[in-house]
Design a protein around this motif. Structure first.
Motif, PDB file in Angstrom:
ATOM      1  N   ASP A  89       5.360   4.403  -8.848  1.00  0.00           N
ATOM      2  CA  ASP A  89       4.625   4.847  -7.701  1.00  0.00           C
ATOM      3  C   ASP A  89       3.718   3.898  -7.667  1.00  0.00           C
ATOM      4  N   VAL A  90       3.722   2.678  -6.703  1.00  0.00           N
ATOM      5  CA  VAL A  90       2.611   1.597  -6.588  1.00  0.00           C
ATOM      6  C   VAL A  90       1.515   2.237  -5.951  1.00  0.00           C
ATOM      7  N   ALA A  91       1.529   3.003  -4.982  1.00  0.00           N
ATOM      8  CA  ALA A  91       0.334   3.751  -4.246  1.00  0.00           C
ATOM      9  C   ALA A  91      -0.588   4.193  -5.286  1.00  0.00           C
ATOM     10  N   GLU A  92       0.129   4.863  -6.556  1.00  0.00           N
ATOM     11  CA  GLU A  92      -0.838   5.601  -7.410  1.00  0.00           C
ATOM     12  C   GLU A  92      -1.371   4.633  -8.260  1.00  0.00           C
ATOM     13  N   LYS A 124      -3.704  -5.127 -12.460  1.00  0.00           N
ATOM     14  CA  LYS A 124      -3.513  -6.157 -11.146  1.00  0.00           C
ATOM     15  C   LYS A 124      -2.377  -7.074 -11.502  1.00  0.00           C
ATOM     16  N   SER A 125      -2.145  -7.442 -12.589  1.00  0.00           N
ATOM     17  CA  SER A 125      -0.826  -8.265 -12.837  1.00  0.00           C
ATOM     18  C   SER A 125       0.351  -7.486 -12.603  1.00  0.00           C
ATOM     19  N   ILE A 126       0.421  -6.296 -13.054  1.00  0.00           N
ATOM     20  CA  ILE A 126       1.603  -5.360 -12.855  1.00  0.00           C
ATOM     21  C   ILE A 126       1.701  -5.209 -11.276  1.00  0.00           C
ATOM     22  N   GLU A 127       0.573  -4.972 -10.447  1.00  0.00           N
ATOM     23  CA  GLU A 127       0.636  -5.016  -9.128  1.00  0.00           C
ATOM     24  C   GLU A 127       1.260  -6.280  -8.263  1.00  0.00           C
ATOM     25  N   ALA A 128       0.925  -7.508  -8.886  1.00  0.00           N
ATOM     26  CA  ALA A 128       1.279  -8.522  -8.458  1.00  0.00           C
ATOM     27  C   ALA A 128       2.839  -8.834  -8.585  1.00  0.00           C
ATOM     28  N   LEU A 130       4.992  -6.458  -9.230  1.00  0.00           N
ATOM     29  CA  LEU A 130       5.733  -5.406  -8.451  1.00  0.00           C
ATOM     30  C   LEU A 130       5.896  -5.870  -7.035  1.00  0.00           C
ATOM     31  N   ALA A 131       4.860  -6.419  -6.510  1.00  0.00           N
ATOM     32  CA  ALA A 131       4.981  -7.277  -4.843  1.00  0.00           C
ATOM     33  C   ALA A 131       5.855  -8.347  -4.939  1.00  0.00           C
TER      34      ALA A 131
END
Length: 136
Positions: A89-92, A124-128, A130-131
């Motif tokens: 869940d990226v939004a979470e 933030k690294s995980i978010e990047a 995943l993007a």
């Protein structure tokens, strides 16, 4: 190529258990790769991505910390939290990052602040990552 057994477990369930060629891990002291024949090792995991490769197939999981042990041609990962990348869940994650950023605003300069900033950077690294993975 020689293979070894990978077992990835979160507190909720066993997520993955198969023979693999290679596993890339987000170690607390830096990223590391494990191949068959690797020396026995125990490593703390930081939040990041675990990638298991078997031939041309790759499976990627998000972990938010844990421990990995390799011995006797078996890699066991006990994750604090783990999810297959497709089910994550990226939004979470983004909401958690926003909470963490707000929490940093009032913290005094200390080792606790340093740890909180490092954890935020990992998220933030995980978010990047995943993007970048979903951009294709």
């Amino acid at each position: 190529m020689a293979t070894f057994q990978l077992s990835l477990t979160s507190p909720e369930k066993l997520l993955f258990e198969e023979q693999v060629d290679q596993v890339d891990l987000p170690g607390a002291e830096g990223d590391l790769g494990v191949l068959a024949g690797h020396a026995p090792i125990v490593a703390l995991l930081r939040p990041g991505l675990v990638t298991a490769s078997s031939g041309a197939e790759r499976e990627t999981f998000v972990v938010l910390g844990g421990i990995a042990e390799f011995s006797n041609e078996k890699l066991t990962i006990l994750a604090e939290f783990a999810s297959h990348i497709a089910e994550f869940d990226v939004a979470e994650l983004q909401a958690r990052i926003a909470e963490m950023e707000e929490g940093l605003a009032g913290m005094p300069v200390s080792e606790e602040l340093d740890r909180a900033v490092a954890r935020l950077d990992h998220f933030k690294s995980i978010e990047a990552s995943l993007a970048a993975a979903t951009a294709f």
